[in-house]
Design a protein around this motif. Structure first.
Motif, PDB file in Angstrom:
ATOM      1  N   LEU A  69       0.818  -1.199   0.000  1.00 52.78           N
ATOM      2  CA  LEU A  69       0.000   0.000   0.000  1.00 52.78           C
ATOM      3  C   LEU A  69       0.859   1.259   0.000  1.00 52.78           C
ATOM      4  N   ALA A  70       0.331   2.307  -0.604  1.00 52.73           N
ATOM      5  CA  ALA A  70       1.033   3.597  -0.607  1.00 52.73           C
ATOM      6  C   ALA A  70       0.729   4.410   0.651  1.00 52.73           C
ATOM      7  N   PHE A  71      -0.073   3.861   1.550  1.00 53.33           N
ATOM      8  CA  PHE A  71      -0.419   4.542   2.794  1.00 53.33           C
ATOM      9  C   PHE A  71      -0.428   3.525   3.922  1.00 53.33           C
ATOM     10  N   ASP A  72      -0.425   4.021   5.140  1.00 59.14           N
ATOM     11  CA  ASP A  72      -0.455   3.175   6.333  1.00 59.14           C
ATOM     12  C   ASP A  72      -1.871   3.198   6.915  1.00 59.14           C
ATOM     13  N   PRO A  73      -2.581   2.052   6.928  1.00 64.48           N
ATOM     14  CA  PRO A  73      -3.953   2.033   7.443  1.00 64.48           C
ATOM     15  C   PRO A  73      -4.066   2.439   8.908  1.00 64.48           C
ATOM     16  N   VAL A  74      -2.959   2.366   9.634  1.00 66.58           N
ATOM     17  CA  VAL A  74      -2.966   2.773  11.044  1.00 66.58           C
ATOM     18  C   VAL A  74      -2.392   4.178  11.195  1.00 66.58           C
ATOM     19  N   GLY A  75      -1.163   4.359  10.749  1.00 66.66           N
ATOM     20  CA  GLY A  75      -0.474   5.611  10.990  1.00 66.66           C
ATOM     21  C   GLY A  75      -1.040   6.810  10.259  1.00 66.66           C
ATOM     22  N   ASP A  76      -1.721   6.583   9.136  1.00 63.40           N
ATOM     23  CA  ASP A  76      -2.244   7.697   8.342  1.00 63.40           C
ATOM     24  C   ASP A  76      -3.691   8.048   8.666  1.00 63.40           C
ATOM     25  N   PHE A  77      -4.263   7.401   9.684  1.00 62.83           N
ATOM     26  CA  PHE A  77      -5.672   7.633   9.995  1.00 62.83           C
ATOM     27  C   PHE A  77      -5.897   7.855  11.483  1.00 62.83           C
ATOM     28  N   GLN A  78      -6.897   8.677  11.766  1.00 64.47           N
ATOM     29  CA  GLN A  78      -7.352   8.928  13.126  1.00 64.47           C
ATOM     30  C   GLN A  78      -8.763   8.342  13.258  1.00 64.47           C
ATOM     31  N   PRO A  79      -8.934   7.223  13.966  1.00 63.06           N
ATOM     32  CA  PRO A  79     -10.300   6.740  14.216  1.00 63.06           C
ATOM     33  C   PRO A  79     -11.090   7.802  14.986  1.00 63.06           C
ATOM     34  N   VAL A  80     -12.317   8.041  14.566  1.00 67.35           N
ATOM     35  CA  VAL A  80     -13.126   9.097  15.180  1.00 67.35           C
ATOM     36  C   VAL A  80     -14.260   8.529  16.015  1.00 67.35           C
ATOM     37  N   ALA A  81     -15.033   7.605  15.437  1.00 66.27           N
ATOM     38  CA  ALA A  81     -16.176   7.046  16.162  1.00 66.27           C
ATOM     39  C   ALA A  81     -16.536   5.679  15.598  1.00 66.27           C
ATOM     40  N   LEU A  82     -16.716   4.711  16.480  1.00 69.60           N
ATOM     41  CA  LEU A  82     -17.278   3.411  16.112  1.00 69.60           C
ATOM     42  C   LEU A  82     -18.788   3.541  16.225  1.00 69.60           C
ATOM     43  N   LEU A  83     -19.496   3.393  15.099  1.00 67.46           N
ATOM     44  CA  LEU A  83     -20.925   3.697  15.058  1.00 67.46           C
ATOM     45  C   LEU A  83     -21.826   2.486  15.265  1.00 67.46           C
ATOM     46  N   GLY A  84     -21.323   1.308  14.973  1.00 64.63           N
ATOM     47  CA  GLY A  84     -22.158   0.135  15.161  1.00 64.63           C
ATOM     48  C   GLY A  84     -21.476  -1.113  14.645  1.00 64.63           C
ATOM     49  N   VAL A  85     -22.001  -2.260  15.069  1.00 63.88           N
ATOM     50  CA  VAL A  85     -21.466  -3.551  14.644  1.00 63.88           C
ATOM     51  C   VAL A  85     -22.622  -4.418  14.150  1.00 63.88           C
ATOM     52  N   ILE A  86     -22.339  -5.242  13.161  1.00 61.37           N
ATOM     53  CA  ILE A  86     -23.354  -6.133  12.589  1.00 61.37           C
ATOM     54  C   ILE A  86     -22.848  -7.567  12.672  1.00 61.37           C
ATOM     55  N   PRO A  87     -23.535  -8.424  13.421  1.00 58.97           N
ATOM     56  CA  PRO A  87     -23.091  -9.818  13.529  1.00 58.97           C
ATOM     57  C   PRO A  87     -23.444 -10.616  12.277  1.00 58.97           C
ATOM     58  N   MET A  88     -22.938 -11.827  12.229  1.00 60.31           N
ATOM     59  CA  MET A  88     -23.202 -12.719  11.104  1.00 60.31           C
ATOM     60  C   MET A  88     -23.871 -13.997  11.578  1.00 60.31           C
ATOM     61  N   ILE A  89     -24.635 -14.591  10.690  1.00 61.54           N
ATOM     62  CA  ILE A  89     -25.377 -15.813  11.001  1.00 61.54           C
ATOM     63  C   ILE A  89     -24.819 -16.961  10.170  1.00 61.54           C
ATOM     64  N   LEU A  90     -24.605 -18.090  10.826  1.00 62.11           N
ATOM     65  CA  LEU A  90     -24.136 -19.284  10.134  1.00 62.11           C
ATOM     66  C   LEU A  90     -25.336 -20.073   9.625  1.00 62.11           C
ATOM     67  N   LEU A  91     -25.400 -20.221   8.299  1.00 64.17           N
ATOM     68  CA  LEU A  91     -26.458 -20.990   7.659  1.00 64.17           C
ATOM     69  C   LEU A  91     -25.890 -22.289   7.122  1.00 64.17           C
ATOM     70  N   VAL A  92     -26.680 -23.362   7.202  1.00 68.02           N
ATOM     71  CA  VAL A  92     -26.307 -24.616   6.558  1.00 68.02           C
ATOM     72  C   VAL A  92     -27.461 -25.061   5.671  1.00 68.02           C
ATOM     73  N   ASN A  93     -27.119 -25.899   4.706  1.00 68.88           N
ATOM     74  CA  ASN A  93     -28.165 -26.475   3.862  1.00 68.88           C
ATOM     75  C   ASN A  93     -29.169 -27.218   4.741  1.00 68.88           C
ATOM     76  N   LYS A  94     -30.439 -27.048   4.452  1.00 67.80           N
ATOM     77  CA  LYS A  94     -31.472 -27.608   5.332  1.00 67.80           C
ATOM     78  C   LYS A  94     -31.479 -29.127   5.366  1.00 67.80           C
ATOM     79  N   ASP A  95     -30.821 -29.762   4.405  1.00 69.89           N
ATOM     80  CA  ASP A  95     -30.756 -31.230   4.404  1.00 69.89           C
ATOM     81  C   ASP A  95     -29.484 -31.764   5.059  1.00 69.89           C
ATOM     82  N   LEU A  96     -28.602 -30.858   5.512  1.00 69.57           N
ATOM     83  CA  LEU A  96     -27.394 -31.303   6.184  1.00 69.57           C
ATOM     84  C   LEU A  96     -27.782 -32.004   7.483  1.00 69.57           C
TER      85      LEU A  96
END
Length: 322
Positions: A104-131
């Motif tokens: 990368l031409a930039f540093d994802p940590v050093g070149d940025f100032q985190p300002v606000a964490l606005l929210g998180v979205i969880p994930m759901i594990l799906l399986v085939n219904k015949d498993l």
């Protein structure tokens, strides 16, 4: 003598103490979204832009800058003026830039100032219904007993779904399930429903749609607690797999070096927008667990924890972006 003393004192003060910072904002604010318009990241970003615009004397204008994953849009913010008028709205993708794109031409940590964490979205594990697995524990036992015989799908190499699945497999005892990447979840779901794939992790909003229709079976959710919209789906920890908590998350960044008072004002504006009842309801409908009290410091700690977690998973799983 008095005049000379004042001049001497001024000489040793930081320039910022002598010259007042220009009022912020004094021009429209660009909110760079490194994802396509109309997508699951763009929609909340535009909601926040609309609400924050109501709180400030200048508008917040969303600008979609895609290319090379999120690299093009992210770099545009890294090189932007450090005045708080160009911001980045990004996700978990920011925390995996360093291991996936080592040149990368930039540093994802050093070149940025985190300002606000606005929210998180969880994930759901799906399986085939015949498993032949009705619970997460049964699925783990099945995959362990037939190592390498099943396939799972993801929305793309190195994306949140891919990473979350690899984390789950690792925490479940380094299970071997073959990865089949697709161009987005919608492209891969038909193969899950037909039985070509044994399982597919998806963001909660998408996964719930298939589970509620009975098209696939939901075995667990990646959040620390059960989701209000799906109280019958156990967490991974409840299903017997500990330390597999994962989310895709939404965070606002400013270029590093943006004056601290400006960062605090941006943080306050986004937190106030997130606290609005209407905003919370619309984001809850998208299965986002909204945050409206994070500071720049807590946002940075979250980011660094995520970087540590995902860099390890990427290395252990040998994930590479071609």
């Amino acid at each position: 003598m008095h005049r000379r003393s004042l001049l001497a004192a001024a000489a040793i003060l930081p320039a910022s103490s002598v010259r007042a910072q220009p009022a912020w904002p004094n021009q429209p604010i660009r909110l760079i979204v490194p994802f396509a318009a109309g997508g699951p990241t763009d929609i909340p970003a535009r909601l926040f832009a609309e609400e924050v615009s109501k709180l400030l004397p200048q508008r917040v204008v969303v600008e979609n800058r895609t290319g090379a994953g999120v690299v093009v849009g992210t770099e545009a913010v890294a090189t932007a003026p450090k005045d708080g008028h160009t911001l980045l709205y990004s996700t978990i993708a920011h925390s995996v830039l360093r291991p996936l794109f080592p040149r990368l031409a930039f540093d994802p940590v050093g070149d940025f100032q985190p300002v606000a964490l606005l929210g998180v979205i969880p994930m759901i594990l799906l399986v085939n219904k015949d498993l032949p697995a009705k619970t997460l524990q049964e699925a783990v036992a099945l995959f362990r007993g037939k190592s390498g015989e099943f396939d799972y799908g993801s929305s793309g190499v190195g994306g949140a779904v891919h990473l979350a699945t690899e984390l789950l497999l690792k925490r479940a005892g380094n299970l071997k399930v073959n990865h089949i990447p697709y161009r987005g979840s919608a492209a891969g779901m038909p193969d899950l429903l037909s039985g070509r794939l044994a399982m597919f992790m998806d963001v909660a909003a998408g996964g719930l749609t298939y589970a509620k229709r009975g098209d696939a079976r939901a075995l667990g959710i990646s959040s620390a607690e059960r989701l209000p919209q799906a109280p019958d789906i156990p967490t991974f920890a409840e299903g017997g797999v500990a330390n597999a908590e994962s989310y895709t998350w939404h965070m606002v960044f400013a270029p590093a070096g943006t004056p601290a008072p400006v960062v605090e004002q941006i943080n306050a504006a986004f937190n106030k927008a997130a606290a609005q009842t209407g905003v919370q309801q619309r984001l809850t409908d998208l299965t986002m667990l909204v945050r409206h009290d994070t500071t720049p410091e807590t946002a940075r700690r979250w980011l660094m924890d995520e970087i540590t977690k995902w860099e390890t998973i990427i290395q252990d799983a040998g994930i590479k972006v071609e």
